[in-house]
Enzyme design. Structure first.
Site, mmCIF file in Angstrom:
data_model
loop_
_atom_site.group_PDB
_atom_site.id
_atom_site.type_symbol
_atom_site.label_atom_id
_atom_site.label_comp_id
_atom_site.label_asym_id
_atom_site.label_seq_id
_atom_site.Cartn_x
_atom_site.Cartn_y
_atom_site.Cartn_z
ATOM 1 N N CYS A 98 1.699 2.029 -7.348
ATOM 2 C CA CYS A 98 2.993 2.277 -6.724
ATOM 3 C C CYS A 98 3.529 0.987 -6.071
ATOM 4 O O CYS A 98 3.521 -0.075 -6.686
ATOM 5 C CB CYS A 98 2.847 3.411 -5.727
ATOM 6 S SG CYS A 98 4.388 4.176 -5.193
ATOM 7 N N THR A 99 3.964 1.062 -4.825
ATOM 8 C CA THR A 99 4.574 -0.091 -4.162
ATOM 9 C C THR A 99 3.557 -1.112 -3.675
ATOM 10 O O THR A 99 3.926 -2.084 -3.022
ATOM 11 C CB THR A 99 5.448 0.358 -2.981
ATOM 12 O OG1 THR A 99 4.663 1.164 -2.089
ATOM 13 C CG2 THR A 99 6.643 1.160 -3.470
#
Length: 320
Positions: free
Chosen positions: A105-106
């Site tokens: 993800c981030t």
């Protein structure tokens, strides 16, 4: 038995599933004979961290004492928006030493800030792809796949894509049967290939506000082989073609034609993966009409022909 060490970086505001999803996959692999993953978590000072959900995770220790792992995994979460400079400094110094570098993800934002993504093709959560590309022009950001492999670097899209990537890493290391066994235990799909889009056609588009337009969206997904011209869809919605086209794009973010393209592509991919139907039959069922039309659509969207797509992504059980 060869043991692989995995270190998961923890920080305030981490997304809990970014951590636990891949960890469960590697832990599942260790239940197979001859396979062992040493799993450790560490925060900067070894103190517990509070996840974005409010859950508290207690690390095994501090990053300074963690050593160099075979696989360094950097999760995402709200805490990536304003990361601790000490964490970025640690990543800059230690990430290059790991045999494999993985973000979920981030977490890609942290690796980018530490200079670990320059010159690489990567992905991340769809909501920050533009931000990552804008802030780090030396990074090639691909917003579509659920995960991307580029040498020793592997990056994945939002949350559950970390499970897909971890399964792919296990399959690469220990074979399909091991990865399939883990996927069955976790009750997840094994074969979401990395280049699969982050969203289905319906999720890519916003859901229309007005009921006639929502009904059209659902009808298109259920009848990809029908006449899906603007005129036909407008008639179904009880609107003029011009009014329908404007309203559909305003409420879904996609033109009717683009939405139909994505639905048909998704249908064709699913049939290629899950059935033994011939290409000509799939082309008709998906609304392309002819194999050549479907081939052009696949080359444009995926860079590969339908036959090659099937060869790469249909499981052995279906092939048999």
């Amino acid at each position: 038995m060869k043991q692989r060490s995995v270190l998961v970086v923890l920080f305030e505001g981490v997304q809990s599933l970014d951590v636990t999803g891949p960890v469960e996959v590697f832990a599942g692999a260790s239940r197979f004979p001859g396979i062992s993953y040493e799993l450790r978590t560490a925060s900067l000072d070894g103190a517990p961290v509070r996840c974005s959900s409010g859950l508290t995770l207690v690390p095994d220790g501090a990053l300074a004492d963690a050593g160099t792992p075979d696989l360094l995994l950097v999760p995402g979460g709200a805490g990536t928006r304003a990361p601790d400079p000490e964490l970025i400094s640690w990543l800059r110094a230690h990430a290059p030493q790991a045999r494999q570098l993985v973000s979920v993800c981030t977490g890609a934002l942290l690796l980018a800030a530490a200079g670990q993504l320059d010159g690489h093709r990567v992905t991340t959560h769809w909501s920050v792809c533009a931000q990552l590309a804008r802030s780090h022009p030396a990074v090639e950001v691909d917003p579509d796949p659920i995960f991307v492999r580029d040498g020793r670097l592997a990056t994945s899209a939002g949350v559950t894509a970390g499970i897909d990537l971890a399964l792919a890493l296990v399959e690469e290391e220990h074979g399909r049967e091991v990865a399939l066994g883990i996927a069955r235990h976790l009750v997840v799909f094994l074969r979401r290939p990395g280049n699969q889009a982050q969203f289905s056609a319906q999720l890519t588009a916003q859901t229309a506000v007005r009921e006639p337009l929502r009904d059209v969206q659902h009808w298109v997904t259920e009848h990809p082989d029908a006449d899906l011209s603007v005129e036909a869809l407008a008639s179904r919605a009880g609107l003029s073609p011009r009014h329908f086209a404007r309203a559909f794009q305003a409420e879904t973010g996609l033109t009717p034609g683009r939405y139909v393209e994505r639905v048909r592509l998704e249908q064709a991919r699913r049939l290629l993966e899950d059935t033994t139907e011939g290409v000509a039959g799939i082309a008709r069922a998906s609304g392309y009409g002819t194999p050549e039309a479907m081939r052009r659509a696949f080359l444009k969207a995926l860079g590969t022909a339908p036959a090659e797509y099937r060869k790469r992504f249909r499981p052995q059980s279906v092939r048999a």
